[in-house]
Write an enzyme that holds these catalytic residues in place. Structure first.
Site, PDB file in Angstrom:
ATOM      1  N   MET A  31       0.838  -1.207   0.000  1.00  0.00           N
ATOM      2  CA  MET A  31       0.000   0.000   0.000  1.00  0.00           C
ATOM      3  C   MET A  31       0.873   1.258   0.000  1.00  0.00           C
ATOM      4  O   MET A  31       0.395   2.354   0.286  1.00  0.00           O
ATOM      5  CB  MET A  31      -0.953   0.002   1.192  1.00  0.00           C
ATOM      6  CG  MET A  31      -2.007  -1.089   1.115  1.00  0.00           C
ATOM      7  SD  MET A  31      -3.544  -0.716   2.003  1.00  0.00           S
ATOM      8  CE  MET A  31      -2.944  -0.466   3.670  1.00  0.00           C
ATOM      9  N   GLY A  32       2.158   1.079  -0.325  1.00  0.00           N
ATOM     10  CA  GLY A  32       3.033   2.228  -0.438  1.00  0.00           C
ATOM     11  C   GLY A  32       3.594   2.698   0.890  1.00  0.00           C
ATOM     12  O   GLY A  32       3.522   2.014   1.900  1.00  0.00           O
ATOM     13  N   HIS A  90       9.386  -3.606   3.379  1.00  0.00           N
ATOM     14  CA  HIS A  90       8.886  -3.816   2.017  1.00  0.00           C
ATOM     15  C   HIS A  90      10.030  -4.153   1.064  1.00  0.00           C
ATOM     16  O   HIS A  90       9.910  -5.047   0.219  1.00  0.00           O
ATOM     17  CB  HIS A  90       8.191  -2.553   1.503  1.00  0.00           C
ATOM     18  CG  HIS A  90       6.950  -2.179   2.242  1.00  0.00           C
ATOM     19  ND1 HIS A  90       6.879  -1.072   3.053  1.00  0.00           N
ATOM     20  CD2 HIS A  90       5.717  -2.750   2.280  1.00  0.00           C
ATOM     21  CE1 HIS A  90       5.656  -0.975   3.556  1.00  0.00           C
ATOM     22  NE2 HIS A  90       4.932  -1.986   3.112  1.00  0.00           N
ATOM     23  N   MET A 134       8.564  -2.822  11.814  1.00  0.00           N
ATOM     24  CA  MET A 134       8.445  -1.800  10.776  1.00  0.00           C
ATOM     25  C   MET A 134       7.031  -1.780  10.219  1.00  0.00           C
ATOM     26  O   MET A 134       6.440  -2.814   9.926  1.00  0.00           O
ATOM     27  CB  MET A 134       9.447  -2.064   9.650  1.00  0.00           C
ATOM     28  CG  MET A 134      10.878  -1.843  10.047  1.00  0.00           C
ATOM     29  SD  MET A 134      12.009  -2.017   8.640  1.00  0.00           S
ATOM     30  CE  MET A 134      13.573  -1.690   9.457  1.00  0.00           C
ATOM     31  N   SER A 135       6.486  -0.577  10.074  1.00  0.00           N
ATOM     32  CA  SER A 135       5.135  -0.396   9.561  1.00  0.00           C
ATOM     33  C   SER A 135       5.020   0.996   8.961  1.00  0.00           C
ATOM     34  O   SER A 135       5.596   1.955   9.499  1.00  0.00           O
ATOM     35  CB  SER A 135       4.105  -0.563  10.676  1.00  0.00           C
ATOM     36  OG  SER A 135       2.817  -0.174  10.247  1.00  0.00           O
ATOM     37  N   LYS A 140       4.579  -9.921   9.297  1.00  0.00           N
ATOM     38  CA  LYS A 140       4.017  -9.042  10.325  1.00  0.00           C
ATOM     39  C   LYS A 140       2.495  -9.122  10.250  1.00  0.00           C
ATOM     40  O   LYS A 140       1.807  -9.149  11.269  1.00  0.00           O
ATOM     41  CB  LYS A 140       4.478  -7.594  10.150  1.00  0.00           C
ATOM     42  CG  LYS A 140       3.905  -6.657  11.227  1.00  0.00           C
ATOM     43  CD  LYS A 140       4.449  -5.257  11.084  1.00  0.00           C
ATOM     44  CE  LYS A 140       3.885  -4.556   9.864  1.00  0.00           C
ATOM     45  NZ  LYS A 140       2.419  -4.258  10.031  1.00  0.00           N
ATOM     46  N   ASP A 141       1.969  -9.152   9.049  1.00  0.00           N
ATOM     47  CA  ASP A 141       0.543  -9.400   8.826  1.00  0.00           C
ATOM     48  C   ASP A 141       0.336 -10.911   8.726  1.00  0.00           C
ATOM     49  O   ASP A 141       0.001 -11.444   7.659  1.00  0.00           O
ATOM     50  CB  ASP A 141       0.088  -8.699   7.543  1.00  0.00           C
ATOM     51  CG  ASP A 141       0.324  -7.200   7.603  1.00  0.00           C
ATOM     52  OD1 ASP A 141      -0.483  -6.518   8.249  1.00  0.00           O
ATOM     53  OD2 ASP A 141       1.308  -6.730   7.012  1.00  0.00           O
TER      54      ASP A 141
END
Length: 334
Positions: free
Chosen positions: A37-38, A44, A210-211, A175-176
């Site tokens: 989602m950027g 990422h 990280m998020s 993480k998800d």
């Protein structure tokens, strides 16, 4: 000429993205997809690196999907910086970016644009989008409890991305964790010829997972949010040393650590790491310890953070291969 020799192409329509992918496949290249989602961070980019090890060509998607947000959530303030994201992807060796303006049907009266696809803001026009994908059981616990709309939106947009990008491999972050398991099950059940890869959580030096949402935390809230990872580390140590033996004891202690730091707990749960079912002990199967909690945002409202760890990780690494291996077998049969 190899694909690495070209400037990073950015596609905004499904037709153009699909045509590019099919050209790569016609040349014998294996394609990997990294859905995002950027507002990209090192987590990422680690997925892009992992994807490059699994395929010849890596496509990253950048799309803040409205159907996985409810009207009271943070769709409008979710951080976005597409230009910076493209630069990071190019530096990471990504081969193409899919950056659609929308993946849903535009209808008359949908003046809110993408916002009109947020759950609770739908236009209700008779021609609006009405087809959704659900994984009935796995989507119910954890995030599905407080966000019952969430996985319907996730599964729908990932299905659309799979149809558009036609990847051989799709890479997700763990993480998800529930999302990864849900997507694995969806791929198995709907016979997608895709290998789904789950990669470990990437953390900041102080342990915070990280998020993209971390950018919305105030300095004080960010410090308080460390209680989540500290709780997970406590649980790992306590279970490894047999200092605790009951799942409810672990959950209560971790919840207490987060609440003492000022967090509002959504859930702290221990479930079977493969099927997300209930567990009664901590030793006979891999156990997922999953946490979701809210902390004050620096702009408005709160920031909802999730994190997890798998207790008896070795067992999970072995058992968790089941659905991925089935997906690989389907791919080989195609």
């Amino acid at each position: 000429m190899s694909v690495e020799d070209h400037e990073l192409p950015v596609f905004t329509t499904a037709a153009d993205m699909r045509a590019w992918v099919r050209k790569q496949k016609k040349s014998g290249r294996k394609v990997a997809l990294v859905p995002t989602m950027g507002y990209l961070h090192e987590g990422h980019l680690s997925l892009v690196k992992a994807a490059k090890e699994k395929a010849d060509v890596v496509v990253a998607s950048i799309y803040v999907n409205p159907t996985q947000f409810a009207a009271h959530e943070d769709f409008d303030v979710y951080p976005r910086n597409p230009a910076d994201d493209r630069a990071k992807l190019a530096a990471a060796g990504c081969h193409a970016v899919f950056e659609p303006e929308s993946l849903y049907v535009a209808v008359p009266g949908g003046g809110g644009g993408e916002s009109s696809n947020v759950v609770g803001r739908e236009s209700n026009h008779p021609d609006s989008h009405e087809t959704f994908v659900s994984v009935e059981r796995l989507q119910r616990p954890l995030c599905g409890g407080s966000r019952p709309h969430f996985f319907r939106g996730v599964c729908t947009v990932v299905t659309k991305l799979f149809h558009i990008c036609e990847p051989d491999v799709a890479v997700f972050g763990r993480k998800d964790y529930q999302q990864w398991r849900v997507i694995c099950r969806m791929v198995r059940d709907l016979d997608f010829p895709i290998e789904v890869v789950g990669r470990p959580i990437c953390r900041e030096p102080d342990g915070l997972a990280m998020s993209s949402r971390n950018a919305r935390l105030s300095a004080e809230s960010r410090d308080r949010a460390l209680s989540i990872s500290r709780g997970l580390r406590w649980a790992e140590k306590a279970v490894a040393e047999a200092a605790v033996t009951r799942p409810d004891e672990v959950a209560a202690h971790v919840r207490g650590m987060i609440e003492e730091a000022g967090g509002k707990v959504d859930y702290v749960e221990l479930l079977h790491a493969h099927n997300l079912g209930p567990v009664s002990d901590l030793t006979s199967q891999p156990v997922l310890l999953a946490v979701a909690a809210h902390f004050p945002a620096r702009d408005r409202g709160t920031v909802r953070l999730i994190d997890n760890t798998v207790l008896n990780e070795i067992g999970d690494a072995q058992q968790g291969q089941g659905e991925q291996e089935e997906g690989q077998q389907q791919e080989q049969q195609q």
